[in-house]
Design a protein around this motif. Structure first.
Motif, short mmCIF file in Angstrom:
data_model
loop_
_atom_site.label_atom_id
_atom_site.label_comp_id
_atom_site.label_asym_id
_atom_site.label_seq_id
_atom_site.Cartn_x
_atom_site.Cartn_y
_atom_site.Cartn_z
N ILE A 177 -94.42 -17.59 41.05
CA ILE A 177 -93.07 -18.15 41.22
C ILE A 177 -92.06 -17.37 40.39
O ILE A 177 -90.96 -17.05 40.86
N LEU A 178 -92.44 -17.05 39.14
CA LEU A 178 -91.48 -16.38 38.25
C LEU A 178 -91.25 -14.92 38.62
O LEU A 178 -90.29 -14.32 38.13
N GLN A 179 -92.10 -14.36 39.48
CA GLN A 179 -91.96 -12.95 39.85
C GLN A 179 -90.57 -12.65 40.41
O GLN A 179 -89.98 -11.63 40.12
N ASP A 180 -90.04 -13.56 41.21
CA ASP A 180 -88.73 -13.36 41.85
C ASP A 180 -87.68 -14.34 41.34
O ASP A 180 -86.63 -14.48 41.96
N LEU A 181 -87.97 -15.01 40.22
CA LEU A 181 -87.03 -16.01 39.72
C LEU A 181 -85.70 -15.38 39.33
O LEU A 181 -84.64 -15.98 39.51
N GLN A 182 -85.76 -14.15 38.81
CA GLN A 182 -84.52 -13.48 38.42
C GLN A 182 -83.57 -13.35 39.60
O GLN A 182 -82.39 -13.71 39.53
N SER A 183 -84.09 -12.81 40.70
CA SER A 183 -83.24 -12.59 41.87
C SER A 183 -82.76 -13.90 42.47
O SER A 183 -81.60 -14.01 42.91
N THR A 221 -71.54 -11.10 48.66
CA THR A 221 -72.52 -10.18 49.25
C THR A 221 -73.61 -9.82 48.26
O THR A 221 -74.78 -9.66 48.65
N LEU A 222 -73.28 -9.71 46.99
CA LEU A 222 -74.32 -9.43 45.99
C LEU A 222 -75.30 -10.59 45.91
O LEU A 222 -76.51 -10.38 45.74
N GLY A 223 -74.80 -11.82 46.01
CA GLY A 223 -75.70 -12.97 46.01
C GLY A 223 -76.65 -12.93 47.18
O GLY A 223 -77.86 -13.18 47.04
N MET A 224 -76.14 -12.58 48.36
CA MET A 224 -77.00 -12.49 49.54
C MET A 224 -77.97 -11.32 49.43
O MET A 224 -79.12 -11.39 49.89
N ILE A 225 -77.52 -10.21 48.80
CA ILE A 225 -78.42 -9.07 48.61
C ILE A 225 -79.56 -9.44 47.67
O ILE A 225 -80.72 -9.08 47.91
N PHE A 226 -79.24 -10.16 46.59
CA PHE A 226 -80.30 -10.59 45.67
C PHE A 226 -81.34 -11.44 46.40
O PHE A 226 -82.55 -11.21 46.25
N LEU A 227 -80.88 -12.40 47.18
CA LEU A 227 -81.82 -13.27 47.88
C LEU A 227 -82.56 -12.52 48.99
O LEU A 227 -83.77 -12.73 49.20
N ALA A 352 -73.84 1.85 38.21
CA ALA A 352 -74.10 3.14 38.86
C ALA A 352 -75.33 3.82 38.28
O ALA A 352 -76.17 4.35 39.02
N LEU A 353 -75.45 3.82 36.96
CA LEU A 353 -76.60 4.47 36.33
C LEU A 353 -77.90 3.77 36.72
O LEU A 353 -78.89 4.42 37.07
N MET A 354 -77.88 2.42 36.66
CA MET A 354 -79.08 1.68 37.03
C MET A 354 -79.42 1.92 38.51
O MET A 354 -80.60 2.12 38.87
N GLY A 355 -78.40 1.92 39.37
CA GLY A 355 -78.64 2.14 40.79
C GLY A 355 -79.17 3.55 41.07
O GLY A 355 -80.09 3.73 41.87
N MET A 356 -78.58 4.56 40.43
CA MET A 356 -79.04 5.94 40.64
C MET A 356 -80.44 6.15 40.09
O MET A 356 -81.26 6.85 40.69
N PHE A 357 -80.75 5.53 38.95
CA PHE A 357 -82.12 5.61 38.43
C PHE A 357 -83.11 5.01 39.42
O PHE A 357 -84.20 5.55 39.64
N ASP A 358 -82.73 3.85 39.99
CA ASP A 358 -83.60 3.23 40.99
C ASP A 358 -83.84 4.16 42.18
O ASP A 358 -84.96 4.32 42.66
N TYR A 369 -91.55 2.68 45.44
CA TYR A 369 -91.04 1.99 44.24
C TYR A 369 -90.18 0.80 44.67
O TYR A 369 -89.40 0.89 45.63
N GLN A 370 -90.30 -0.31 43.97
CA GLN A 370 -89.48 -1.50 44.25
C GLN A 370 -88.26 -1.49 43.35
O GLN A 370 -88.39 -1.48 42.13
N PHE A 371 -87.07 -1.48 43.93
CA PHE A 371 -85.83 -1.43 43.16
C PHE A 371 -85.76 -2.65 42.22
O PHE A 371 -85.95 -3.79 42.64
N PHE A 372 -85.42 -2.36 40.96
CA PHE A 372 -85.41 -3.44 39.97
C PHE A 372 -84.26 -3.31 38.97
O PHE A 372 -83.59 -4.29 38.64
N LEU A 373 -84.01 -2.08 38.52
CA LEU A 373 -83.04 -1.89 37.43
C LEU A 373 -81.63 -2.30 37.85
O LEU A 373 -80.82 -2.71 37.00
N TRP A 374 -81.31 -2.17 39.13
CA TRP A 374 -79.95 -2.43 39.58
C TRP A 374 -79.51 -3.88 39.34
O TRP A 374 -78.32 -4.16 39.24
N LYS A 375 -80.46 -4.80 39.23
CA LYS A 375 -80.11 -6.20 39.01
C LYS A 375 -79.37 -6.37 37.69
O LYS A 375 -78.39 -7.11 37.59
#
Length: 635
Positions: A177-183, A221-227, A352-358, A369-375
């Protein structure tokens, strides 16, 4: 309304702080490993076909060669034209009670889980998503058995990319359950904030709605992208998976031009036309991707490779270009001292840095790779945008307040100008016609007074004085209506003031006061000597008439910013603020028998000498008059 919105910005910041706290708490809980956790050291892999049956796999397993994959090792790439892989996991011979197995990284659209030859779990995605997780309970009777996973996909990735964990089922459920709790927390929080903002937009003025709604779209849109980026949603709401996927793509298509538009409204204001052109290109490209998405969906995802190229590969390139452009313009505004640009750059740099690193890690790992840092970058960026919008609203409120004050001032000046124009016309047309009969009448009164008795002579004298007073008023009217500087010369301010001391000092002494003069000898202006003296005498006479006990007038002058400042300050009875605002208006005077023409003339003379006058006063504390003229450099 503006104050309420500013307070609401503070609440948003507090809410985001709480969200960040939950985010890191969830991450910390998820990172904790229970004491009893066990990781399967290795498992076996065998490529197969879509029609393979579990009985055949079990029967042939001893004859066929299986590849052994060590825990933590990278799984081999899927061969071309292969869509099925079998995974065999050997369970420990002894299993405690209430245990379970958890695999948090599975690449497959269809997952079948067998305990020996018994099917115990099946999950199938009829949409192009291949990220899955699997959790199922184990009993003590399952010890020593083999668990078979049949993974099938029509996409590029296939297999397991995580450890296989065995632990208490309750602990594994918590991790699942907690795996995706952040998003989920961030997505729901952003949707709630966006909904509140949409309601608030109904009460905003039109000039404020553009930036407000664009920020609302960004957060929505960011909320919908997270979900939409959460595997938990697809695994537990499989029937609506295609809807979540479409909402994710639409949200991403709206987010990018909305971000550019928000940046354009806050910073650009039309200075950089290429930003507007780039935003229009983004809107057109977003419309194209949405249309292509609908077309691909109606054709059962037959054009998925082409769609992925436009919505992932090419769109990622456009995103990187957009990030570089916005960062470049932000740096430009930062170098120009724009505080909002500093805030925006800080928040956007994190995103931008987090997104480009991802993206770099994603392509470096062959898209496994599963995108994570951008959150984490998104949270910092949203906080920066809310701070900027709150700051902009505060600035707009201040500008509106200043504009109202300026409008009131100019309205007052317009009314005053209209009155003065009316008086000028009246004075010019009447004064000359009235003065001549007055002078004739005065002459005859003097002749009659010389031949009459003392009692009638007293009456005649009063009549002559009143005629002289009327003549002075008419002279003031003419001076105001048609002020003329007969001769413009360089004037030494100190000498001009010294020349009128013989008039004003005795007058001040007669009224029980004194005058202190402190004027340097090197201050020069352009003007007419007699008119400057008339200005100073008019103002000083007003100060003398306002004397109370121990009256005092202080006159001093100095140079500042290429102007000569002359201060005349008294400690008289002072003027009320309401009266102070009306000084110089026609027919307005604080004196009982005053006409207001003296100050009108003074204002007009200062104006034609290119000067300015300002009054400062407090009731019972005195009045200060500040006159400033352009400085003249003596050759």
């Amino acid at each position: 309304m503006q104050q309420w919105l500013q307070k609401y910005h503070l609440r948003w910041k507090m809410a985001l702080v709480i969200i960040i706290g939950l985010l890191f708490t969830a991450n910390h809980v998820m990172a904790e490993q229970p004491d009893g956790v066990k990781t399967i050291p290795n498992w076996e892999l065998k490529w197969g076909g879509p029609n393979d049956r579990i009985q055949d796999i079990i029967t042939l397993s001893d004859k066929e060669q299986w590849m052994t994959i060590e825990s933590g090792a990278e799984m081999p790439d899927k061969p071309e034209k292969i869509s099925t892989v079998w995974i065999r996991i050997q369970l420990p011979k002894q299993l405690p009670k209430d245990y379970g197995m958890y695999i948090d990284g599975i690449y497959a659209q269809q997952l079948l889980v067998y305990m020996d030859d018994q099917l115990i779990r099946e999950i199938k995605f009829d949409f192009p998503v291949d990220e899955q997780r699997s959790l199922f309970p184990l009993s003590t009777e399952d010890g020593g058995k083999a668990v078979y996973l049949k993974l099938q996909t029509s996409m590029d990735r296939l297999g397991i990319h995580s450890d296989v964990r065995i632990d208490h089922f309750e602990s594994l459920t918590r991790a699942y359950i907690l795996q995706d709790l952040q998003s989920i927390i961030l997505g729901c929080a952003f949707l709630f904030i966006a909904a509140i903002m949409l309601i608030c937009s109904l009460f905003l003025k039109q000039i404020q709605q553009a930036s407000w709604i664009s920020l609302c779209l960004i957060i929505l849109t960011l909320g919908m992208i997270f979900l939409g980026y959460t595997p938990f949603i697809y695994a537990n709401f499989t029937g609506f998976g295609d809807v979540f996927l479409d909402v994710f793509d639409i949200s991403l298509a709206i987010f990018l031009p909305a971000l550019t538009y928000f940046f354009e409204k806050i910073f650009d204001n039309g200075n950089f036309k290429w930003i507007r052109l780039f935003r229009k290109f983004q809107i057109g490209y977003s419309v194209f991707t949405i249309i292509f998405m609908v077309f691909n969906h109606l054709n059962h995802y037959r054009f998925m490779d082409t769609y992925v190229f436009f919505t992932l590969t090419l769109l990622s390139t456009i995103m990187i270009i957009q990030f570089i452009l916005i960062i470049g313009v932000s740096i430009y505004f930062v170098l120009r001292g724009n505080k909002e640009a500093v805030i925006f750059s800080s928040g956007f740099a994190i995103l931008a840095l987090m997104g480009m690193f991802d993206l770099i890690i994603y392509y470096a790992n062959n898209q496994k790779y599963q995108f994570f840092l951008w959150k984490f970058g998104v949270v910092g960026f949203i906080i920066a945008l809310i701070v900027i919008l709150g700051r902009r609203f505060a600035i707009n409120q201040e500008q509106m307040s200043n504009y109202s004050k300026e409008l009131e001032f100019y309205n007052h000046q317009l009314q005053l100008s209209e009155k003065m124009e009316m008086i000028s016309s009246l004075a010019a047309s009447v004064a000359h016609e009235v003065r001549n009969p007055l002078q004739v009448t005065r002459g005859f009164l003097q002749l009659v007074a010389a031949r009459t008795d003392d009692k009638n002579k007293e009456y005649m004298t009063i009549a002559i004085e009143e005629l002289d007073r009327a003549s002075v008023i008419i002279t003031d009217f003419l001076t105001f209506a048609k002020p003329q500087l007969d001769e413009i010369v360089q004037l030494n301010v100190s000498k001009e003031i010294n020349q009128i001391e013989g008039i004003i000092v005795p007058l001040a002494t007669l009224n029980g006061g004194r005058i202190i003069v402190n004027v340097p000898s090197d201050l020069h202006i352009n003007g007419n000597s007699s008119k400057l003296k008339q200005i100073l005498i008019n103002i000083i006479k007003n100060s003398i008439e306002a004397f109370q006990v121990d009256g005092q007038i202080h006159i001093w002058a100095y140079e500042k910013n290429d102007e000569i400042f002359i201060h005349i300050k008294d400690n008289g009875e002072g003027i009320e603020p309401v009266q102070l605002a009306k000084l110089g208006e026609p027919y307005y005077s604080t004196k009982t028998k005053g006409t207001g023409l003296g100050l009108m003339v003074t204002f007009r003379l200062i104006e034609i000498m290119k000067g300015h006058i300002e009054f400062k006063s407090q009731k019972y504390l005195g009045t200060e008059v500040i006159i400033r003229f352009p400085k003249v450099v003596v050759n």
